[in-house]
Structures are given as C-alpha cells and as structure tokens.
Design an enzyme around this catalytic site. Structure first.
Site, short mmCIF file in Angstrom:
data_model
loop_
_atom_site.label_atom_id
_atom_site.label_comp_id
_atom_site.label_asym_id
_atom_site.label_seq_id
_atom_site.Cartn_x
_atom_site.Cartn_y
_atom_site.Cartn_z
CG HIS A 176 12.82 85.17 24.40
ND1 HIS A 176 13.65 84.63 23.46
CD2 HIS A 176 13.32 84.79 25.60
CE1 HIS A 176 14.59 83.94 24.07
NE2 HIS A 176 14.43 84.04 25.36
CD GLU A 279 15.47 87.50 24.72
OE1 GLU A 279 16.38 86.68 24.48
OE2 GLU A 279 14.90 87.59 25.83
#
Ligand code: TA6
Length: 307
Positions: A176, A279
């Site tokens: 992320h 991500e």
C-alpha cells in the site's frame, strides 16, 4: 516468532548480530520501535520491524520518494500512516467480520529481522512473520510471510507467502505505497488507460479508465486485471515515480482528499495534497489461492526519474 522486541539492549544486540557498520544499522526509531537505517552510496532508506514497514527511500541524486504523515502513530497494534504498509490476508474490511482489523493483521505486528546483505549498489533487508495465536483468532491458517526489501537505485519489494498448512490458502495482498508528490491536484498517472476499475467512492460501480488518471476529489479505485506499470508524473517536484510489478493483477489508487483527510486523526490537515497511493496488489476477485506446501511471490519495484 519475534514480538515486542523493543528494549534498548535487544536493539543493540540485534545491531551487533545483523547490522553492517556504515551501511545498515538497527536503531531505535519513532515511538521506540526498532528500525533498520540504510545509508549506502546508492540510496538511503528505513524499514521498521513493526509491520516490516518501509518508511523511507531516497536514491542518490533524488529527494525522498515516500510520504509519511507528521501525525502518524508509532506504536504496537497501530498502523503507521505512510510509507509502504503490507496488507494481508484481506484488503480493506474483512467480509462478514466488522471487528477485524482493516487491511489484515501483519501491518500492526512486529516482524522478525532475519538478515541484511549488501552488494556494490544495494542493501537487502529480509524479515518474516508467520501464523501464531494472535493471527489465528482471525484466520485459522498456517502460513509464513517473507519480505525482502532492496534499497538501491530502485526500491524492490518482494512479498512471499508460504502455505504451511494442510489446506489451500486464499488471501488478498497489497503493498500500500504512499508516494510523495508536490501537489496531488497536478499529478497524472499513466498506464491505466482502458483498464476497468471498481470505484469505491461510487457504490463500487465498475467503470473504464479513459486516459491518464487525474485526482480531482476523493479517489479510491481498484484497477482490475492489469499488469502494467504506473507512472506518476509530478510537475511540481519535476520528477516521475514509476511503480512496476510482478505477479499482481490489481492496482489500487487512493487519495482521501480534503474532507476525508480532515476526519483522519493520524493525517495532518493539508497533508493529503502531498501523497498518492499506488498499490501493487491482488484483491477482490483477484485474491490468490496457494496449495499446501506451495508459495506465491508478489513484487513491486519503484524507480525515480527527473522530468
Ligand atoms: O487503499 C485504499 C484504502 O483501502 C481506502 O479505502 C482507505 O481506507 C485506505 O485504504 C486507508 O486505509 P487505513 O485502514 O490505513 O486507514
């Protein structure tokens, strides 16, 4: 399994055992959490044992590539806001279990530092964590996660899952990454033109990307079935950040924008302007299945270039 190894002595001991003088040191970081600090000719960087969380990477000749909030928490059981959190074994909320921690349980856990190696132009830090009592309250599976973070002219992140159990393991995963930008309102993301995405700000409607991605409001999208690199063009910082990947079929793009950011205690008021999350992931219908005794490795590679 390593857990709660935060005393000054244990950090000193860890540095004595695994540190590389002048290149990689294990030191006390924010909140007293241990981190590996890398200072090599090719790059500087940091990775915390807490969540195996990379919080800094800047290759020589460039500024910092990753965003970390000035209001981030630095404590066991809480996620660091910024850098590269690891989401596993589910992404977002756990279906049917509102009490479960968002994005899974490994980003709030202390990982084991297994080794640090250095070559002429890069330093690799290897960490691991696995199933234990704390994970089994959420998921009964037996697994081992191995993470290799290589700091050099590129930042290479490899997440490997080993299924140590007797049944097939199905999971979601994401690196992320919070990328640092000058002003998110002026960046453009290339590489997703024509790709279908789930728009989480619009009742999860499925749409098709038309041209570059521009950020003009809260953005929370899962781009589906895409292996392509994503290039973040940043006119304010006059640079391009590229995210390449392997064994990943989804890319999440996120910025909370003003209103949502105002409601986040661990994000400074105007800081949403300085970040964009891109991500590398396998989520939603692209969750991964690994048979007993098998493994799966997902890789993300960040590079920086002037523009
Ligand atoms: O990656 C995007 C996202 O799933 C958003 O929906 C938003 O919730 C963000 O992650 C941050 O999640 P966190 O649990 O770290 O607050």
């Amino acid at each position: 399994m390593a857990d709660r190894m935060h005393s000054a002595d244990s950090i000193t001991e860890l540095d004595r055992r695994l540190g590389i003088p002048g290149i990689a040191q294990i030191v006390e970081g924010n909140g007293g959490l241990p981190k590996v600090r890398i200072t090599s000719a090719a790059a500087e960087g940091e990775i915390y044992l807490h969540g195996a969380h990379v919080t800094s990477w800047h290759p020589s000749g460039f500024g910092e590539a990753l965003f970390v909030s000035s209001k981030s928490r630095w404590q066991d059981g809480r996620a660091i806001r910024g850098g590269v959190p690891i989401c596993f074994p589910w992404f977002g909320d756990k279906a049917g279990d509102p009490k479960a921690p968002a994005h899974g349980f490994v980003r709030t856990k202390s990982w084991q530092l297994d080794g640090i190696s250095s070559s002429r132009d890069a330093v690799t830090v290897c960490m691991s964590t696995g199933s234990d009592e704390s994970t089994k309250q959420w998921r009964p599976s037996d697994f081992m996660l191995i993470y290799r973070a290589t700091f050099g002219a590129e930042l290479r992140l490899e997440l490997e899952l080993q299924n140590a159990g007797a049944s097939t393991l199905r999971f979601e995963e994401a690196l992320h990454a919070y990328l640092k930008v000058g002003d998110v309102r002026s960046v453009s993301l290339r590489g997703l033109d024509g790709v279908k995405y789930v728009d989480k700000t619009d009742a999860c409607r499925v749409k098709v990307q038309n041209g570059d991605v521009l950020i003009a409001g809260e953005t929370d999208r899962v781009y589906l079935n895409t292996r392509s690199d994503v290039e973040v063009v940043d006119p304010s910082l006059r640079r391009r950040l590229c995210v390449a990947k392997d064994n990943s079929l989804t890319t999440v793009v996120w910025n909370p924008w003003e209103e949502k950011a105002a409601g986040m205690a661990d994000l400074g008021d105007d800081e949403w302007k300085q970040m964009i999350c891109v991500e590398t992931s396998n989520v939603l219908g692209y969750a991964v299945e690994v048979a007993p005794g098998q493994q799966h490795r997902m890789t993300s590679v960040l590079t920086l270039a002037g523009s």
